[in-house]
Write an enzyme that holds these catalytic residues in place. Sequence first.
Site, mmCIF file in Angstrom:
data_model
loop_
_atom_site.group_PDB
_atom_site.id
_atom_site.type_symbol
_atom_site.label_atom_id
_atom_site.label_comp_id
_atom_site.label_asym_id
_atom_site.label_seq_id
_atom_site.Cartn_x
_atom_site.Cartn_y
_atom_site.Cartn_z
ATOM 1 N N HIS A 237 -10.532 -0.245 3.448
ATOM 2 C CA HIS A 237 -10.069 1.105 3.786
ATOM 3 C C HIS A 237 -11.160 2.131 3.549
ATOM 4 C CE1 HIS A 237 -6.063 -0.038 4.733
ATOM 5 N NE2 HIS A 237 -5.704 -0.344 3.500
ATOM 6 N N CYS B 79 0.813 -1.201 0.000
ATOM 7 C CA CYS B 79 0.000 0.000 0.000
ATOM 8 C C CYS B 79 0.852 1.259 0.000
ATOM 9 C CB CYS B 79 -0.855 -0.017 1.254
ATOM 10 S SG CYS B 79 -1.621 1.545 1.636
ATOM 11 N N HIS C 117 -4.651 -0.498 8.348
ATOM 12 C CA HIS C 117 -3.824 -1.683 8.169
ATOM 13 C C HIS C 117 -3.763 -2.510 9.446
ATOM 14 C CE1 HIS C 117 -1.472 0.054 4.526
ATOM 15 N NE2 HIS C 117 -2.498 -0.676 4.163
ATOM 16 N N HIS D 98 -9.559 -5.569 -0.082
ATOM 17 C CA HIS D 98 -8.713 -4.848 0.874
ATOM 18 C C HIS D 98 -8.955 -3.342 0.806
ATOM 19 C CE1 HIS D 98 -4.997 -3.594 2.966
ATOM 20 N NE2 HIS D 98 -4.969 -2.666 2.040
ATOM 21 N N GLU D 99 -8.944 -2.807 -0.409
ATOM 22 C CA GLU D 99 -9.113 -1.364 -0.574
ATOM 23 C C GLU D 99 -10.491 -0.897 -0.138
ATOM 24 O OE1 GLU D 99 -6.726 0.611 -1.109
ATOM 25 O OE2 GLU D 99 -5.349 -1.051 -1.407
#
Length: 559
Positions: free
Chosen positions: A271, A111, A277, A267-268
């Site tokens: 966020h 990232c 994280h 994953h994104e």
Amino acid sequence: MMDCLQHIVVLCVIGLSWARTISKQNQIGDVTTESAGIMSTTQLPLHLQEKEYKYLETNGYLSPSVHIEDPPEILEQEVGTAIIKFQQFYKIPPSGHMDNTTRNTMWAPRCGFPDIVRFDNDNNELVSGTTNHRRKRYNAPGGFYKWSNHKLTYSILNYPRRGNHKDWEVRTVIKRAFEVWSEVTTLTFRETKPEEADIRIGFYSGRHSLDKDHPIFDGPDGDLAHAFSPNAGWGKVDGDVHFDNDEVFTMETGNNAGYSFFQIAAHEIGHALGLDHSDDPGALMWPHYHYIHNFRLPKDDLLGIQHLYGKNANNKNGPSIFTVQSPCTKVFDTVVSIGGVLYLFKGSRYWEVWDGKLLSANEGKLIRDNWFKLPSRIDAVYQRKDGKTLFFKGNKYWVYYSKYPVSGYPKRVKELGLPNAIDAAVPIGSRKTFFFKKTMVWRFDERKQKIDQGFPRPIRDVFKGLPHRIRMGFTHYDGHSYFLKGAKYWKMTTRLKTVANAKGEPNEFGMDFFGCPSRKSMKNGILKLENPDNLDIDDEEDELLDDHVEYTHDADLYD
């Protein structure tokens, strides 16, 4: 762990993180080197390179109060402490030195946002490496970076330029990535127009914002993507997800040969929902890219997202296993019949079908394991009467005998008189092969090795009853030729030279050739279809069915 959840903020590429403050260590080295570039006049301690110093600064391991102009003994102590923090986060024995393990870990694909979040005395988050861009830690008194609305919308602004992916493939994977989170929380997601979307998804390269604090993509194999937490002070990009357009992603859920777009997208999106994280190497939200086989949302990520948005009361079984998609859901790139066995190609993999049965596992086999040095994403393939197999991709073609390439290839497709990126190649009769691209067909004489006079011609002038455009085709051991578009196929007999189905209604390829359930049952939920409409997004003007079937008796077409 819940105390650490207070640190949830914007970040990127892989991990649900509760950032931890690590006490300073005093173990430091005594070697200095001279760095190049803007720091060329400053000695950096502990064999540290300039880019490594910037990495520690950008990812929150160096305090914003530390400056390279500080006295050497202070700088050395701060840098040593920062290296230890990095090593502890990534489960490396903390030495305070830049050893090979530390360097290799530092530059793994990851990232582009910091691992450790710092706050000033007013509880504002500091963007690491800067002092002038601050964001509120909370979006409400006592709250977190999260959405107040649980019915969220998203929009895909553009599509990746590398990888030759269809738009619908990308949309399907992104939809499944959102489902990772919606199935375990009270959240729901719906695709909408860009101007109405809460979360906007795009593919960008290099610097892609006028904001100088905005993260910059660094080309292939570096920062794969990044995202922005909701209400985090970044303005219009709050909640957005950006992918590096210089990367090549794989859209196949069970394929670990490249960067799994599904797992990176999930994953994104984590966020974009407010997760940071994680320092758990097994978590989806771990900062570095790692492939999770038979993906199921890990417990660390599950606890974090449910702490923000609550549990899905309708889901009693917990996270689903996102298994490898069945070949029944796939729309293949191309197909060929060799020795009575059908070989179905998709991306970097292939499947074998014989006598109505699928011989391969659901994940298929790697093309390169059977055809030495053959590239992936084949456009078309057929076998000649001499037993050699021709593979076409873009402006080149390869000739193979069994699994081995014939020397002197690849060659340019134009040497055969054909256009680039053909859709299909179908041998019919003893010495004619028909090549298809869009609405046109070329007839190739295998003996003379050239295109016959009068070609190309419109497909519907030559093969009455076929749609405007076909995507694949093959001649099988039964002597019949089959033409495919999406999940449907048309059958033609060479003796009658007519489309066999007099009603002009195509049949289902997977159902008839390797025992798949009907497309209707899959639409009702048995399996998730890759492309439910059986159409390419950029080719919707093509007809799937024709109103009626005509016949051709032009015997010269096949002689």
